[in-house]
Write a protein that holds these residues in place. Structure first.
Motif, short mmCIF file in Angstrom:
data_model
loop_
_atom_site.label_atom_id
_atom_site.label_comp_id
_atom_site.label_asym_id
_atom_site.label_seq_id
_atom_site.Cartn_x
_atom_site.Cartn_y
_atom_site.Cartn_z
N ASN A 83 -1.61 8.21 -0.18
CA ASN A 83 -2.00 8.77 -1.47
C ASN A 83 -1.05 9.85 -1.96
OD1 ASN A 83 -4.47 7.41 -2.44
ND2 ASN A 83 -5.23 8.03 -0.42
N GLU A 84 -0.08 10.22 -1.14
CA GLU A 84 1.00 11.09 -1.60
C GLU A 84 2.17 10.26 -2.10
OE1 GLU A 84 -0.03 14.68 1.60
OE2 GLU A 84 1.69 13.36 1.94
N GLY A 85 2.13 8.96 -1.80
CA GLY A 85 3.23 8.07 -2.19
C GLY A 85 2.95 7.21 -3.40
N ILE A 86 1.65 7.01 -3.73
CA ILE A 86 1.32 6.27 -4.95
C ILE A 86 1.04 7.27 -6.07
CG2 ILE A 86 0.41 4.32 -3.64
CD1 ILE A 86 -2.43 5.29 -4.41
N SER A 87 1.09 6.83 -7.31
CA SER A 87 0.99 7.75 -8.43
C SER A 87 -0.34 8.50 -8.45
CB SER A 87 1.15 6.99 -9.75
OG SER A 87 1.14 7.87 -10.85
N GLY A 88 -0.26 9.82 -8.38
CA GLY A 88 -1.45 10.66 -8.40
C GLY A 88 -1.06 12.11 -8.16
N PRO A 89 -1.98 13.04 -8.37
CA PRO A 89 -1.67 14.46 -8.18
C PRO A 89 -1.19 14.82 -6.78
CG PRO A 89 -3.78 14.19 -9.30
CD PRO A 89 -3.36 12.82 -8.83
N ARG A 90 -1.59 14.00 -5.79
CA ARG A 90 -1.17 14.31 -4.43
C ARG A 90 0.31 14.04 -4.19
NH1 ARG A 90 -5.82 11.95 -0.49
NH2 ARG A 90 -6.74 10.95 -2.32
N ASN A 91 1.01 13.44 -5.17
CA ASN A 91 2.46 13.31 -5.07
C ASN A 91 3.10 14.68 -4.83
OD1 ASN A 91 2.78 10.87 -7.77
ND2 ASN A 91 2.39 10.55 -5.59
N ILE A 92 2.54 15.70 -5.48
CA ILE A 92 3.14 17.03 -5.38
C ILE A 92 2.83 17.67 -4.03
CG2 ILE A 92 3.54 19.20 -6.60
CD1 ILE A 92 4.12 16.52 -8.17
N ASP A 93 1.69 17.33 -3.45
CA ASP A 93 1.41 17.75 -2.07
C ASP A 93 2.47 17.15 -1.14
OD1 ASP A 93 -0.85 18.91 -3.12
OD2 ASP A 93 -2.23 17.40 -2.36
#
Length: 336
Positions: free
Chosen positions: A312-322
Motif C-alpha cells: 500500500n506504499e507502492g500503489i497510488s494512495g497517501p501511504r506513498n509518502i510514508d
C-alpha cells in the motif's frame, strides 16, 4: 495524515462565488464545477480524461487500500459504505486509518466485480483501470454508468485507459485524485490541506537527498523466469527519484511491466526494492535473488542492500509518502 478520528464532512458551500473559486483552484487538476451546481446538484470532474457529472456520493465502495485510504484521508468515512480487499493486500489493521476501516463493511476479499457493487447498492466506486475495473471481469466505468452507478479511477492508472487516457507523474496523480475526490464530495478545502501536507513532506525528503549521482535502484515485484518491475508511470518511480535514487527502468514509459534478467544485470543496481504483498513474503523474494544465477552477483545483492516496500506504499494512495520517507531514510543510511 495519521489522525484516527475522522472529521465530519464540511457543509457544502452554495454561493456562486465559492463554486467559481473551487473551479479556479481545481482547474489544473481537471476538476471543474458546473455553473448550475446550485440547481443541478452536480459537479463535473474528470474521470481519467473524460468529464463526468457527479452527484455527491453517499454509499461509496473502495477497491484496495489505496482507494479507501484516499477517501479516509479526506474524512469521508460516513460516505463510505464498504471496501473490497483482495488477498494480496496487507491487513487493514496496518493502515494509519485502521479505525476508519473498522467503521465500514468489508464487502469481499476477492477481486472487484459487478455483483458485489450492485448488492451493496453502491452509488460510487473507486478503483484503478486494469486492476479493479477490467473489461474481462465485466466491470468497467461504462458498464456502471449504464447501471446508474458512479465511478472514479485513479489518475495514475489512466495511462492506457481506452478513449480517455491521461498521463501525469505518479505523485501528481495522487494529488490530482485527492483534489478531484474533494470536489466530488464537496470537501475541497480539506483536500487542499491534505495535498499541501503531502507536498511539504515530499519536499522535505527531496531537500535531504544524498548528493552526487543517484543510486541505481531495481524494484522487484515478482517473477522468476522474467521479473515484473516498475516503469515510470507508477508510484515507486517517484518514491525512488524523490529519495535521491534512480529507477533503473525509469526509461520505460509504462506502469507495472515485465523485463528480462539480462537488462537487470546490465543496469547493475546498487539497491533492490522489494514490493511486499500476497502469499510470497519479501524474505523469500530476497532469498531467490541471492541464489539466482541472474542476480546473485548484482552489486545490491552482494552488499545486502534490500529495502522492503509495503504494497500500500507502492500503489497510488497517501501511504506513498510514508514509503518515500522510509526509503529516503534507508538510502541516506547507506552513505553513513
Amino acid at each position: 495524515m495519521r489522525t484516527t478520528r475522522s472529521p465530519r464532512p464540511v457543509r457544502r458551500r452554495t454561493a456562486l462565488a465559492s463554486a467559481v473559486a473551487a473551479a479556479l483552484l481545481l482547474g489544473g487538476c481537471g476538476a471543474e464545477v458546473e455553473s448550475d451546481t446550485r440547481t443541478s446538484g452536480k459537479v463535473t470532474v474528470k474521470r481519467c480524461g473524460e468529464p463526468v457529472a457527479y452527484t455527491t456520493p453517499k454509499r461509496a465502495v473502495a477497491y484496495e487500500g489505496g482507494s479507501a485510504d484516499k477517501l479516509f484521508s479526506l474524512g469521508l468515512t460516513e460516505q463510505v459504505h464498504g471496501y473490497v480487499m483482495p488477498p494480496a493486500n496487507p491487513p487493514v489493521s496496518e493502515s494509519p486509518w485502521a479505525s476508519e476501516y473498522a467503521k465500514v463493511k468489508m464487502l469481499s476479499d476477492d477481486l472487484l466485480n459487478k455483483e458485489v457493487v450492485v448488492e451493496a447498492k453502491a452509488d460510487f466506486v473507486v478503483a484503478g483501470w486494469n486492476s479493479g475495473f477490467k473489461d474481462e471481469r465485466g466491470i468497467t466505468p461504462e458498464i456502471l454508468d449504464k447501471l446508474g452507478i458512479q465511478s472514479f479511477m485513479h489518475t495514475e492508472s489512466c495511462f492506457n485507459y481506452p478513449g480517455y487516457p491521461e498521463k501525469v507523474t505518479p505523485f501528481e496523480a495522487l494529488y490530482t485524485d485527492l483534489r478531484r475526490l474533494g470536489t466530488i464530495f464537496r470537501v475541497e478545502d480539506r483536500a487542499d490541506k491534505v495535498v499541501d501536507g503531502l507536498r511539504k513532506r515530499v519536499e522535505a525528503v527531496r531537500s535531504q537527498a544524498p548528493k552526487g549521482d543517484p543510486a541505481p535502484v531495481f524494484l522487484y515485484d515478482s517473477g522468476t523466469d522474467q521479473p515484473f518491475t516498475a516503469g515510470s508511470q507508477v508510484p515507486p518511480n517517484d518514491i525512488i527519484a524523490a529519495a535521491g535514487g534512480r529507477n533503473v527502468f525509469d526509461g520505460l514509459d509504462q506502469r507495472w511491466t515485465q523485463v528480462n534478467w539480462e537488462a537487470v544485470a546490465e543496469a547493475e543496481p546498487e539497491v533492490i526494492m522489494i514490493l511486499d504483498y500476497g502469499d510470497l513474503p519479501a524474505q523469500k523474494k530476497i532469498d531467490f535473488l541471492r541464489k539466482s544465477p541472474h542476480t546473485k552477483e548484482l552489486p545490491a545483492v552482494k552488499k545486502n542492500n534490500f529495502f522492503v516496500l509495503d504494497y500500500n506504499e507502492g500503489i497510488s494512495g497517501p501511504r506513498n509518502i510514508d514509503g518515500l520517507e522510509k526509503f529516503a531514510k534507508y538510502l541516506r543510511s547507506l552513505g553513513d
